[in-house]
Motif scaffolding. Structure first.
Motif, PDB file in Angstrom:
ATOM      1  N   SER A 133       0.858  -1.195   0.000  1.00 19.26           N
ATOM      2  CA  SER A 133       0.000   0.000   0.000  1.00 19.26           C
ATOM      3  C   SER A 133       0.887   1.236   0.000  1.00 19.26           C
ATOM      4  O   SER A 133       2.103   1.143   0.195  1.00 19.26           O
ATOM      5  CB  SER A 133      -0.830   0.054   1.283  1.00 19.26           C
ATOM      6  OG  SER A 133      -1.864  -0.872   1.253  1.00 19.26           O
ATOM      7  N   THR A 139      -2.275   8.471   0.499  1.00 19.48           N
ATOM      8  CA  THR A 139      -3.402   8.483  -0.465  1.00 19.48           C
ATOM      9  C   THR A 139      -4.292   9.708  -0.220  1.00 19.48           C
ATOM     10  O   THR A 139      -4.764  10.338  -1.169  1.00 19.48           O
ATOM     11  CB  THR A 139      -4.235   7.183  -0.345  1.00 19.48           C
ATOM     12  OG1 THR A 139      -3.332   6.090  -0.441  1.00 19.48           O
ATOM     13  CG2 THR A 139      -5.285   7.080  -1.427  1.00 19.48           C
ATOM     14  N   GLU A 168       1.001   4.206  -4.071  1.00 20.69           N
ATOM     15  CA  GLU A 168       1.399   2.803  -4.176  1.00 20.69           C
ATOM     16  C   GLU A 168       2.558   2.674  -5.164  1.00 20.69           C
ATOM     17  O   GLU A 168       3.522   1.940  -4.923  1.00 20.69           O
ATOM     18  CB  GLU A 168       0.210   1.946  -4.645  1.00 20.69           C
ATOM     19  CG  GLU A 168      -0.680   1.408  -3.536  1.00 20.69           C
ATOM     20  CD  GLU A 168      -1.529   2.433  -2.810  1.00 20.69           C
ATOM     21  OE1 GLU A 168      -1.608   3.590  -3.281  1.00 20.69           O
ATOM     22  OE2 GLU A 168      -2.119   2.109  -1.763  1.00 20.69           O
ATOM     23  N   ARG A 185     -11.366   2.379  -1.809  1.00 21.20           N
ATOM     24  CA  ARG A 185     -10.368   2.556  -0.750  1.00 21.20           C
ATOM     25  C   ARG A 185     -10.088   1.225  -0.045  1.00 21.20           C
ATOM     26  O   ARG A 185     -10.997   0.411   0.158  1.00 21.20           O
ATOM     27  CB  ARG A 185     -10.837   3.599   0.281  1.00 21.20           C
ATOM     28  CG  ARG A 185     -10.973   5.011  -0.243  1.00 21.20           C
ATOM     29  CD  ARG A 185      -9.684   5.629  -0.745  1.00 21.20           C
ATOM     30  NE  ARG A 185      -8.583   5.703   0.188  1.00 21.20           N
ATOM     31  CZ  ARG A 185      -8.283   6.760   0.937  1.00 21.20           C
ATOM     32  NH1 ARG A 185      -9.038   7.835   0.883  1.00 21.20           N
ATOM     33  NH2 ARG A 185      -7.215   6.741   1.726  1.00 21.20           N
ATOM     34  N   GLY A 186      -8.840   1.026   0.318  1.00 24.65           N
ATOM     35  CA  GLY A 186      -8.451  -0.232   0.960  1.00 24.65           C
ATOM     36  C   GLY A 186      -8.210  -1.341  -0.058  1.00 24.65           C
ATOM     37  O   GLY A 186      -8.011  -2.507   0.306  1.00 24.65           O
ATOM     38  N   SER A 191      -5.820  -2.368  -1.933  1.00 25.71           N
ATOM     39  CA  SER A 191      -4.569  -3.144  -2.083  1.00 25.71           C
ATOM     40  C   SER A 191      -4.773  -4.579  -1.614  1.00 25.71           C
ATOM     41  O   SER A 191      -4.072  -5.490  -2.057  1.00 25.71           O
ATOM     42  CB  SER A 191      -3.433  -2.513  -1.275  1.00 25.71           C
ATOM     43  OG  SER A 191      -3.195  -1.216  -1.726  1.00 25.71           O
TER      44      SER A 191
HETATM   45  N1  ASP Z   1      -3.793   3.453  -0.235  1.00 24.84           N
HETATM   46  C1  ASP Z   1      -5.155   3.088  -0.559  1.00 24.84           C
HETATM   47  C2  ASP Z   1      -6.083   3.630   0.512  1.00 24.84           C
HETATM   48  O1  ASP Z   1      -5.659   4.337   1.399  1.00 24.84           O
HETATM   49  C3  ASP Z   1      -5.321   1.607  -0.788  1.00 24.84           C
HETATM   50  C4  ASP Z   1      -4.947   0.716   0.366  1.00 24.84           C
HETATM   51  O2  ASP Z   1      -4.311   1.157   1.339  1.00 24.84           O
HETATM   52  O3  ASP Z   1      -5.295  -0.469   0.312  1.00 24.84           O
HETATM   53  O4  ASP Z   1      -7.261   3.378   0.460  1.00 24.84           O
END
Ligand code: ASP
Ligand code: ADP
Ligand code: MG
Length: 439
Positions: free
Chosen positions: A38, A51, A116, A184-185, A187
Motif C-alpha cells: 500500500s 493516499t 502505491e 479505498r483499501g 490493495s
Molecule cells: N492506499 C489506498 C487507501 O488508502 C489503498 C490501500 O491502502 O489499500 O485506500
C-alpha cells in the motif's frame, strides 16, 4: 517450493523503520516471494495517509491550484522515507516525473494511485526485488469490474523466472487504457489477485492488528481475536464494515481455495487469523463469530394493501432504483409492506426525490415514508443457525441497552442477522451485542 504472497498495508509502510522491519519479516521466510504494498499510511494518529495527501493534491490542482505547492506534502513524505532507509535512490527525479504526470493526466484515479506506485519502487529497491507495475498486469473490464482471467494470466506471465517481486497495490488499467483504482483499501484485492495468479500456498495480509477481531477495536477494548473464520463469514463482516480486509478481496482466493492469514507487522510472533474454506474450517466454538456495522443508511418504507397479490410489485419498485443506478443493500418485506435499505450517499444529488416520485407513479403506495440516519449492524456466525435462542439473546441485549430497532433482516444464508438502529445508537448497540456474546 511453496510460494506465499504478502500484502503490507499502509501502517506497515508508514516510515523507514517500519519498512526495515518488514524487510526482516520477508527475509525470515524464503517462501515470501511476492510482495504487494500500500501507500505509506499514518505514522501517528493525527498524521495523514499518503493516499489522502494525493486526493487533496488532485482537488487543489483541479481548482486551478499550483501543482508544485499541492504536491509538496507528498514529496516531503517520500523524500524523508528514502532518507530514513539510507537508500541510494534518486527519489527526487522520480517525484519530478510523477508531478508532471499528475498535471498531464488530470485524473483522480491516476493521482491517487501514485502513493502505491512510488512506494513499491522504493520497497523493490530495499529488497533488491523486481518492481512490476500494476498497470501492466491488473485489468478492469468495460463495466469497471476486475477482469480476473486477464489479470491472473498477465501476473503469472510477468513473474516467470522472477525470484522476488514487488507490486504496487490499489490500481490497474481500465478498459479505456487509463489507470484505474479499486475502492479505498483496495490493495487487499491486489494481493489476492497476485496470490491467485501464482497459486500461492498462502496469502498473508500484514496489518496493524493481530488478526480479525470479533468487533472493531476502536469501539470495544481488546476484542477477542477470531482464530479461524470462513470466507463466507469474512465476506459478511468485512462488507458490513470490518474493513481490516477489503470485502471484495476474498473473491480471487476463494475460488482457488487459497487460505488467507491476517498478521500483525508490529507483533509478527502473534498467531493472527486464518481465513479458510468451509471444508477446512474449524468452528470457533462460539455461537457468534463477530459483529460489525456501518452508519448512514436511508430506509424507504412502502405500504400498500394487498401488495403481496399484486404481481410484479417488487420488480416495479426495484426497476425505479435501477433506472437511477442505485443499488439496494436489504429489502426486508412483510405481507403488505416492504422497505428498501440504501446507502445514504447513493441518494445524493436529487436521486432520493426522483426515486420517491418514480415509486409513487409506478405502484401508487398507500404509505411512502423515508427514515434517515440509520446504522446497520450485522451479527455473524455459522454457529447461529444451529443454536436455539440466538435471536432472543441478540434482541434481549439490544432492548437491555434501551435501543429501538428500526429494521430487521435475517440473511437467507442463516449466518447473519442485520438490525437497523439510529446512527446515534450505533456504538452502544455494537457494545451491547459484543457484551452479550463474548464477555
Ligand atoms: N492506499 C489506498 C487507501 O488508502 C489503498 C490501500 O491502502 O489499500 O485506500
Ligand atoms: P492496512 O492499512 O494494513 O490495510 P486497515 O486500516 O485497512 O489496515 O485495517 C486495519 C484496521 O482495521 C485496524 O487498525 C482496526 O482499527 C480496523 N478494524 C475494524 N474492524 C476490525 C476488526 N473486526 N478486526 C480487526 N481490525 C478491525
Ligand atoms: Mg486496509
Amino acid at each position: 517450493m511453496a510460494v506465499k504472497v504478502c500484502k503490507f498495508g499502509g501502517t506497515s509502510m508508514a516510515d523507514g523503520n517500519v519498512i526495515k522491519n518488514v524487510k526482516k519479516i520477508i527475509e525470515s521466510d524464503a517462501e515470501r516471494k511476492f510482495i504487494v504494498v500500500s501507500a505509506p499510511g499514518k505514522r501517528y494518529s493525527a498524521d495523514k495517509k499518503v493516499t489522502d495527501l494525493l486526493l487533496n493534491c488532485y482537488a487543489e490542482v483541479s481548482a486551478c491550484g499550483d501543482i508544485k505547492a499541492a504536491f509538496a506534502p507528498v514529496r516531503a513524505r517520500f523524500v524523508s522515507l528514502v532518507k530514513e532507509l539510507e537508500l541510494d535512490f534518486d527519489i527526487n527525479s522520480v517525484l519530478d516525473e510523477t508531478e508532471k504526470a499528475i498535471a498531464a493526466e488530470k485524473s483522480e484515479d491516476f493521482t491517487a494511485s501514485r502513493g502505491e506506485y512510488l512506494n513499491a519502487r522504493i520497497v523493490a529497491k530495499v529488497l533488491g526485488a523486481k518492481f512490476i507495475d500494476a498497470k501492466d498486469v491488473i485489468f478492469f473490464d468495460g463495466n469497471g469490474a476486475l477482469d480476473g482471467e486477464k489479470s491472473y494470466k498477465a501476473v503469472a506471465e510477468a513473474l516467470k523466472g522472477v525470484e522476488r517481486a514487488v507490486f504496487p497495490g490499489f490500481y490497474g488499467t481500465g478498459a479505456d487504457g487509463k489507470v484505474k483504482t479499486f475502492s479505498r483499501g483496495g490493495s487487499d484485492i491486489s494481493g489476492a489477485i497476485v496470490a491467485r495468479a501464482v497459486k500461492a500456498s498462502l496469502y498473508e495480509n500484514w496489518t496493524d492488528v493481530s488478526g480479525f477481531l470479533a468487533c472493531d477495536p476502536r469501539l470495544v477494548d481488546c476484542p477477542k481475536r477470531i482464530k479461524t473464520i470462513s470466507y463466507k463469514e469474512l465476506r459478511e463482516l468485512s462488507y458490513m464494515g470490518a474493513n481490516v480486509l477489503h470485502a471484495d478481496s476474498i473473491f480471487p482466493v476463494r475460488s482457488a481455495n487459497i487460505p488467507v492469514k491476517i498478521k500483525n507487522t508490529f507483533r509478527p510472533e502473534d498467531d493472527g487469523t486464518s481465513i479458510l474454506p468451509i471444508s477446512r474450517y474449524t468452528p470457533s466454538g462460539t455461537v457468534v463469530t463477530g459483529v460489525a456495522g456501518k452508519k448512514n443508511f436511508t430506509v424507504i418504507f412502502i405500504e400498500k394493501s394487498l401488495m403481496n397479490s399484486e404481481v410484479g410489485f417488487m420488480g416495479k419498485v426495484l426497476a425505479v432504483l435501477a433506472k437511477e443506478g442505485v443499488s439496494v443493500e436489504h429489502v426486508p418485506s412483510g405481507i403488505d409492506t416492504m422497505s428498501l435499505v440504501i446507502e445514504s450517499c447513493a441518494l445524493e444529488g436529487g436521486k432520493l426525490d426522483k426515486i420517491l416520485a418514480g415509486i409513487k407513479s409506478q405502484v401508487k403506495p398507500d404509505v411512502l415514508r423515508v427514515i434517515e440516519n440509520i446504522a446497520l449492524i450485522a451479527t455473524v456466525g455459522h454457529g447461529m443457525s444451529s443454536s436455539v435462542g440466538t435471536s432472543a439473546r441478540l434482541f434481549g441485549a439490544i432492548a437491555g441497552a434501551n435501543i429501538n430497532v428500526k429494521m430487521i433482516d435475517q440473511g437467507s444464508s442463516e449466518i447473519n442477522i442485520v438490525v437497523g438502529v439510529s446512527n446515534d445508537d450505533y456504538e452502544k448497540c455494537i457494545k451491547a451485542i459484543y457484551k452479550e456474546f463474548f464477555n
